[in-house]
Design a protein around this motif. Sequence first.
Motif, PDB file in Angstrom:
ATOM      1  N   TYR A 331       0.816  -1.210   0.000  1.00  0.00           N
ATOM      2  CA  TYR A 331       0.000   0.000   0.000  1.00  0.00           C
ATOM      3  C   TYR A 331       0.850   1.260   0.000  1.00  0.00           C
ATOM      4  O   TYR A 331       0.509   2.262  -0.634  1.00  0.00           O
ATOM      5  CB  TYR A 331      -0.946   0.000   1.199  1.00  0.00           C
ATOM      6  CG  TYR A 331      -2.032  -1.050   1.083  1.00  0.00           C
ATOM      7  CD1 TYR A 331      -2.719  -1.230  -0.110  1.00  0.00           C
ATOM      8  CD2 TYR A 331      -2.364  -1.867   2.151  1.00  0.00           C
ATOM      9  CE1 TYR A 331      -3.702  -2.198  -0.231  1.00  0.00           C
ATOM     10  CE2 TYR A 331      -3.349  -2.839   2.054  1.00  0.00           C
ATOM     11  CZ  TYR A 331      -4.014  -2.998   0.860  1.00  0.00           C
ATOM     12  OH  TYR A 331      -4.985  -3.950   0.743  1.00  0.00           O
ATOM     13  N   GLU A 361      -5.598   5.050   3.393  1.00  0.00           N
ATOM     14  CA  GLU A 361      -4.603   3.993   3.202  1.00  0.00           C
ATOM     15  C   GLU A 361      -4.316   3.257   4.503  1.00  0.00           C
ATOM     16  O   GLU A 361      -4.113   2.040   4.507  1.00  0.00           O
ATOM     17  CB  GLU A 361      -3.308   4.587   2.635  1.00  0.00           C
ATOM     18  CG  GLU A 361      -3.465   5.244   1.274  1.00  0.00           C
ATOM     19  CD  GLU A 361      -4.019   4.270   0.238  1.00  0.00           C
ATOM     20  OE1 GLU A 361      -3.658   3.083   0.281  1.00  0.00           O
ATOM     21  OE2 GLU A 361      -4.812   4.702  -0.613  1.00  0.00           O
ATOM     22  N   THR A 365      -5.045  -0.733   5.058  1.00  0.00           N
ATOM     23  CA  THR A 365      -3.996  -1.656   5.492  1.00  0.00           C
ATOM     24  C   THR A 365      -4.379  -2.376   6.776  1.00  0.00           C
ATOM     25  O   THR A 365      -4.210  -3.594   6.899  1.00  0.00           O
ATOM     26  CB  THR A 365      -2.673  -0.906   5.700  1.00  0.00           C
ATOM     27  OG1 THR A 365      -2.314  -0.230   4.491  1.00  0.00           O
ATOM     28  CG2 THR A 365      -1.558  -1.855   6.090  1.00  0.00           C
TER      29      THR A 365
END
Length: 404
Positions: A331, A361, A365
């Motif tokens: 990511y 993000e 994750t």
Amino acid sequence: MGRHAVHGAATHAHAHGELALDGGERRRARVVLAAIVLPLLIATVVGLVALWPRGDTIAGSVDMTASGYSFETARITAVPLTPGAEIEAELLTGEGAGQVVPVAVAPEVLREDIPVGAEITVLFDVAGLATGVPFTFVDYVREVPLLLLAAAYVVLVGLVARWRGLAAIVGLATSLAVVGLFVLPALMSGTSPLLVALVGSSAMMFVAVYLAHGISIRTTTALVGTFVGLAVTTGLALWSADATRLLGTGSEEGYLVAGTFGEMSLRALLVCGFVIAGLGALNDVTITQASAVWELHAADPSVPRRRVFARAMRIGRDHIASTVYTLAFAYVGAALPMLLVSSIYDRNPVQFATSGAVAEELVRTLVSSIGLVLAIPVTTAIAAALVRTSRRVRVAPPVGESSP
């Protein structure tokens, strides 16, 4: 059995998928797994039929150019870097094919080397004829190198993994077809992004897992664990997107979606992306854990279930340690331009981490990682529960030999 032996057993199972089980135990495992997986398969098929987009969608309905504009292909012949006409190119398409014309190039493109002989896409503007530079650089034509790279990938996978690797590529292609033929059109037609994510992910898992690993007890056990992880990931994605008040506008694409699909919930679309994002890593760990349990049991059927579980979890802990940062690095790599731009502003680390673009993000994750971590013990427990302990120690015959 030592740690290396445990890992070796899992690797052998991962490669071959054969289990040394007696007929009764094999039938019992198949019945239990079928009772779990068949309803999921039926629900997936029903979901696909019910949600499948009907009629025309807006896919491909928007013209790329307005009246007076057209895209053409050209080949670079010179790079004089004259302001306003930085390169010269021979037109390969259009009414002026064969002519060498000046092409304007944006400053950010000029920062990189411009190779003479490369094919490019240019935008022709009729109004630009008055200035003498009606052509503007759009992008490089890159079909050939991409095809070569894809061909090299397929050949190498075939040479190293043989038919199993090629089957996995077919599974990947089929899964991408599900995205293109079902997920995207269904989202465009206004279907709930969460329902699309669940049904689409389920369909992709059935196709990809069974094509890549074959239909077996081991694979089906892993598939059940994958569905548990998928359910956990979905629940976490829903909660985290709401709790952190994510808007789905953390990227330029989010604003484009908002302008194109005014009725779509960007937060719901974000959750859809969270669910799909972790599927690959999730299936990888569940396959490994299912392999470990069944191979450990086949090597010594007299070992109690709790010991089989404990031994298999040694592999699971190693896998958790590696895949967690694998997801994070993936990511970070994908979001590197956004992180670079976001980091120039004068703000403390907390403000940086909780900004919309970075928070999306981070949540992506963390959600995928939590689902992955929980799927490992769940899959291990499911597989351990299916094994049947025997009082007599039976050793599986070597490959190629039959039992006495």
